[in-house]
Design a protein around this motif. Sequence first.
Motif, mmCIF file in Angstrom:
data_model
loop_
_atom_site.group_PDB
_atom_site.id
_atom_site.type_symbol
_atom_site.label_atom_id
_atom_site.label_comp_id
_atom_site.label_asym_id
_atom_site.label_seq_id
_atom_site.Cartn_x
_atom_site.Cartn_y
_atom_site.Cartn_z
ATOM 1 N N SER A 150 -13.352 0.146 -13.017
ATOM 2 C CA SER A 150 -15.151 -1.270 -13.779
ATOM 3 C C SER A 150 -15.805 -0.089 -13.047
ATOM 4 N N PRO A 152 -19.099 2.138 -11.376
ATOM 5 C CA PRO A 152 -19.839 2.598 -12.849
ATOM 6 C C PRO A 152 -19.455 4.066 -13.220
ATOM 7 N N LEU A 155 -17.010 4.460 -16.267
ATOM 8 C CA LEU A 155 -16.939 3.489 -17.440
ATOM 9 C C LEU A 155 -16.719 4.883 -18.398
ATOM 10 N N TRP A 156 -16.898 5.884 -18.544
ATOM 11 C CA TRP A 156 -16.653 6.530 -18.970
ATOM 12 C C TRP A 156 -15.283 6.833 -19.839
ATOM 13 N N SER A 158 -13.618 3.607 -18.339
ATOM 14 C CA SER A 158 -13.173 2.754 -19.210
ATOM 15 C C SER A 158 -13.210 2.207 -20.454
ATOM 16 N N LEU A 187 -19.503 -4.262 -21.411
ATOM 17 C CA LEU A 187 -19.899 -3.067 -21.367
ATOM 18 C C LEU A 187 -21.497 -2.187 -22.436
ATOM 19 N N GLN A 191 -24.871 -1.233 -20.644
ATOM 20 C CA GLN A 191 -25.626 -0.157 -20.875
ATOM 21 C C GLN A 191 -27.054 0.169 -22.289
#
Length: 448
Positions: A150, A152, A155-156, A158, A187, A191
């Motif tokens: 979770s 930052p 995130l890829w 996740s 998410l 973004q």
Amino acid sequence: MNGVVTQRHMGPFLPEITAHSNKQRRSTQYSRMKQKKGSLQTGSLSDSQILSKTEIALFRSSRKQNICVEMLQEGYHRSFSELFGLLSSDQDRRIAAEPGSAVRLQTPLDEQWDKLETMRLHLCQAEQAERIGSWSVVCEQRLVLGQYFSAPEDLWLSFHFYHSCVDRKQGGCSRPATEARACMAELYLQQGELEQARQQAEQCIKQAEDGGWIDSAGRPLRLLARQALWRIYSRLADASLDAKDYNEALKLLHKGYSTAAESEDKQIEGEASYRLGLTYQNAGHHDTAKQFFNTCIQIYGTLQDEDKLGRSYMDMAKSLESEGNIDETVQCLNKLADISRNNGLQNNLVDAYLYLGNIYYTMGQYERACEYFLQGYEVACDLEDVALLQKAQVLVASARAHSLIRKYSADVVSATPTAVRRLLAWKETRGRQEISTDSTDNTAAVWY
């Protein structure tokens, strides 16, 4: 004899592979190696403490290598391939990133043992579940990984695990996959990828309604997806509002309002209604705007949210004033002032007083306007807000000046003895008296 043979083979031929036994075994191996290392240094190594090739490899190799070797040895070849692919992707990301960028400054994934171990554990459990066709468990393990990454910078990862959950043919409509869609919608919204977010939220709503799913915390997924979808429609409408395309913005906001009303969240429904009222107001449709502001007033009154209730009264007053309903506008602003005063909302109270003063100022009732401006000025003093204080001072001065000019002009025109005496008295004293914004006793006091 057959009975004896059968009895000897009642237990499993090989021990069951579990995450707990694996962790316990690795911990034991490392502790044994530490003991043997100490024995080597003291020269007291016994025959039972001789290091095996496996233990030597664990001691000499990196933890990444040990994890990968263990996955292969235990037969989890798909999990190994996926983990190895993610490590390669991380390396490619770092090479492609600009020097000094956040990606370059991050610790390489292959050096973060806790993340590698977490991926090994859940990927192997997912592969084990896949072998027996337990697709819901497969998606559950991948959902756990998606939620685990979770931060930052992760995130890829996740996104990778969420997609590997929802894009599956088997299990793609299961409860964990539906929850993964809700997470992905949030998410993508963060973004700024609004279309992707909308697709995931809409699909999540459909799957959640068909299955009646709830998330890991016991909340209905259909409601969570609707709350996310409202925020997505609201963000999509922002672009249309920036371009002054009110028709498109209203179309999106109406979809958002319908979604918010079905979310069973009154705060979101109130916000959706407020945004529609504000958009109709900006488009010049004040009658429709008032309908939505009335809805806001009812919702926020029930929720006892005085701040948003006051905001709704303020915007309702603007629409009423635009239609020329001055009496109703004043009533609305007086309600705003009462709510703000009773709940200590000083900024809202200043706005109400200054707005009321402006209404009377516009109607030419300068003395009444000055009263409200002075009340606003006094509250602004308590707030110690310099900008607001200066604004109130200018309004007070303007209202007083207009009041004085009107009386001065009336005395000049009438030219009666009484009027002339007032003019002469003012002329004799105006240079010796100081102007005070805190009292009505000033150079024009002879006219009050």
